[in-house]
Motif scaffolding. Structure first.
Motif, short mmCIF file in Angstrom:
data_model
loop_
_atom_site.label_atom_id
_atom_site.label_comp_id
_atom_site.label_asym_id
_atom_site.label_seq_id
_atom_site.Cartn_x
_atom_site.Cartn_y
_atom_site.Cartn_z
N ALA A 174 18.59 60.84 12.30
CA ALA A 174 18.16 60.47 10.94
C ALA A 174 17.30 61.56 10.32
O ALA A 174 17.41 61.84 9.11
CB ALA A 174 17.40 59.14 10.99
N ASP A 175 16.44 62.20 11.12
CA ASP A 175 15.65 63.32 10.61
C ASP A 175 16.55 64.47 10.18
O ASP A 175 16.28 65.16 9.18
CB ASP A 175 14.67 63.80 11.67
N THR A 176 17.62 64.71 10.94
CA THR A 176 18.56 65.76 10.58
C THR A 176 19.21 65.45 9.23
O THR A 176 19.39 66.35 8.40
CB THR A 176 19.64 65.90 11.66
N ALA B 104 21.69 56.13 8.21
CA ALA B 104 20.99 56.62 9.40
C ALA B 104 19.86 55.68 9.82
O ALA B 104 19.63 55.46 11.01
CB ALA B 104 20.45 58.03 9.14
N VAL B 105 19.14 55.13 8.85
CA VAL B 105 18.06 54.18 9.16
C VAL B 105 18.64 52.91 9.80
O VAL B 105 18.06 52.36 10.75
CB VAL B 105 17.27 53.85 7.90
N ALA B 106 19.78 52.44 9.30
CA ALA B 106 20.42 51.27 9.90
C ALA B 106 20.84 51.55 11.35
O ALA B 106 20.76 50.68 12.21
CB ALA B 106 21.62 50.85 9.06
N ARG B 107 21.28 52.76 11.62
CA ARG B 107 21.64 53.13 12.99
C ARG B 107 20.41 53.13 13.90
O ARG B 107 20.52 52.82 15.10
CB ARG B 107 22.32 54.50 13.00
N ILE B 108 19.27 53.49 13.35
CA ILE B 108 18.04 53.43 14.14
C ILE B 108 17.75 51.99 14.55
O ILE B 108 17.37 51.70 15.69
CB ILE B 108 16.87 54.04 13.35
N GLU B 109 17.90 51.06 13.61
CA GLU B 109 17.67 49.65 13.93
C GLU B 109 18.63 49.16 15.01
O GLU B 109 18.26 48.39 15.90
CB GLU B 109 17.82 48.81 12.67
N GLU B 110 19.87 49.62 14.94
CA GLU B 110 20.83 49.25 15.99
C GLU B 110 20.40 49.81 17.34
O GLU B 110 20.48 49.13 18.37
CB GLU B 110 22.21 49.78 15.61
N ALA B 111 19.93 51.06 17.36
CA ALA B 111 19.48 51.66 18.62
C ALA B 111 18.24 50.94 19.16
O ALA B 111 18.09 50.78 20.37
CB ALA B 111 19.18 53.14 18.41
#
Length: 463
Positions: free
Chosen positions: A157-159, A77-84
């Motif tokens: 990610a919080d979820t 989820a953290v990696a997806r945040i970086e992508e966003a």
């Protein structure tokens, strides 16, 4: 019964059926709730107090914090945040002027009318600039959509973090319930072993028939199979928790026994506005914002677009006595005339995605209310069930003592003692399960409320 107060409207414009157009909140108007989060440092270690500490077990606290620090799904989820974030930066870059540079070098030769051969070399460094005026907000809306999508990804990610903490807490409660079940099975096996020894002596002495001896053997076997079954369930529960914490299968540290885990107090009338702390609701809201901004950007793409371009540079050549300055500036208007319906189809697709997000927002809000009501009902009903089973367990234990005394004194048959033993065993196992269900209902309530609450939170929302 403690029930949630539904007087505060939660679902905003998205709760209505999708129409041709809806007003949605700005992407920056809603702040994701950080209250439940644990401030995890990069190297792990101690974390800020979380809702899981309300159960009063240091081992439970350490397990949840380890899961939050090492869980694989959280890393994804953290990696997806970086992508966003990268996608948002890319969209924002479209609003800035684009500047480029070239340094071409040319060499050549020419023959004059008099037959003279002349060689020349030239260098032409130049800068070019282009800028999209974005008259109708196509790029601005795309940037806002990317920003909202970033916020939705952070909420996702919080979820995952909240679900990981809740799963770890529920898994620990289940593990302690299995430990208690194993203890019951071992105590029952020890009691059945004594009963079998007494039945064998009485049979060998001729005081009882072979039937009673066989019944004692059968009841001993029933208790014996409970032990490996409980041990297998404990191993599987430990392996599941190890996976959750990002570890290889290992033993899980224990803390307080099941009956000593604290039951956190629940304030009367939890305000419905506390549900806005749920990260999945914030994610659905920001997804709706993102799809609405994307729709605005797609509609703006159907309008004319004005771009400014310019170039400037020098011509440095051996054939020229002085450098030559060159420059150009201009503007271009690009407007769709005929594209076979491509833009119109893209606009319809964006509208459909916006409507899907609106329905998803409504569904998420309704699901939140349902989960809170289910958890509150679970806390109350499982508490009542546990109390009734505790009374049953006390009565069954007394009945077994009376039946044993009567059997040893010769006033009753062995079947009466067997019935009392079976009743007590079932009551003990059911009581252990009811206590575990009650604690997991508390965990479910914390998760349904977006990570718990404090008296200050309730007072602030109530005001």
């Amino acid at each position: 019964m403690k029930r949630i107060v539904l007087a505060v409207p939660l679902v905003l414009a998205a709760c209505a059926l999708p129409g041709p157009r809806r007003a949605v909140p700005e992407a920056t108007a809603v702040v994701p709730p950080p209250a439940w989060r644990s401030a995890l440092p990069a190297t792990g270690g101690a974390v800020r107090a979380g809702w899981w500490q309300a159960f009063g077990d240091p081992a439970l606290t350490a397990l949840v914090e380890r899961a939050l620090a090492n869980n694989v799904d959280i890393g994804i989820a953290v990696a997806r945040i970086e992508e966003a974030r990268a996608s948002e930066a890319l969209a924002r870059a479209q609003l800035s002027p684009q500047i480029g540079g070239t340094v071409p070098e040319t060499q050549g030769q020419s023959i004059s009318p008099f037959g003279t051969l002349t060689r020349s070399a030239a260098v032409q460094p130049a800068l070019s600039l282009s800028y999209d005026l974005d008259l109708f907000g196509r790029l601005r809306q795309a940037t806002r959509a990317a920003r909202a999508q970033l916020l939705a990804t952070e909420a996702a990610a919080d979820t995952v973090r909240l679900a990981t903490a809740a799963t770890a807490a529920q898994g620990y409660v289940t593990l302690r319930a299995l430990d208690h079940r194993l203890a019951i099975a071992q105590a029952t096996l020890a009691a059945r072993s004594d009963a079998l020894r007494i039945a064998r002596r009485r049979f060998e002495a001729g005081y009882t028939s072979r039937l009673e001896y066989r019944q004692a053997q059968a009841e001993y076997a029933v208790a014996a199979q409970l032990v490996p079954a409980a041990e297998l369930a404990i191993t599987r529960a430990e392996n599941a928790l190890s996976l959750l914490t990002g570890d290889a299968p290992r033993a899980i540290a224990r803390g307080l026994p099941l009956d000593r885990l604290a039951a956190p107090p629940i304030p009367d009338g939890l305000p419905a506005d506390l549900l806005r702390r749920r990260p999945d609701l914030f994610q659905a809201e920001q997804t709706l914002v993102a799809t609405d901004r994307a729709l605005d950007s797609q509609r703006a793409a159907m309008l004319p677009n004005l771009s400014l371009t310019g170039a400037a540079g020098l011509v440095l050549s051996t054939a020229l006595a002085q450098p030559e300055v060159i420059f150009s500036a201009g503007a271009s208007v690009l407007a769709p005339i005929f594209d076979g319906g491509r833009l119109r189809a893209q606009e319809r697709a964006a509208t459909a995605r916006r409507d899907q997000a609106a329905f998803a927002y409504r569904r998420t809000a309704l699901t939140a209310f349902r989960e809170v009501e289910d958890a509150l009902a679970g806390v109350r009903r499982t508490g009542e069930q546990a109390q009734a089973l505790a009374d049953q367990e006390t009565a069954a234990r007394g009945a077994l003592q009376n039946a044993t005394n009567r059997y040893r004194a010769g006033y009753s048959s062995y079947i009466e003692q067997l019935d009392a033993q079976r009743t007590l065993l079932n009551a003990e196992l059911s009581l252990a399960q009811a206590r575990a269900d009650r604690l997991t209902s508390y965990v479910a309530l914390y998760q349904a409320m977006g990570g718990g609450w404090t008296s200050a939170d309730v007072a602030a929302v109530t005001r």
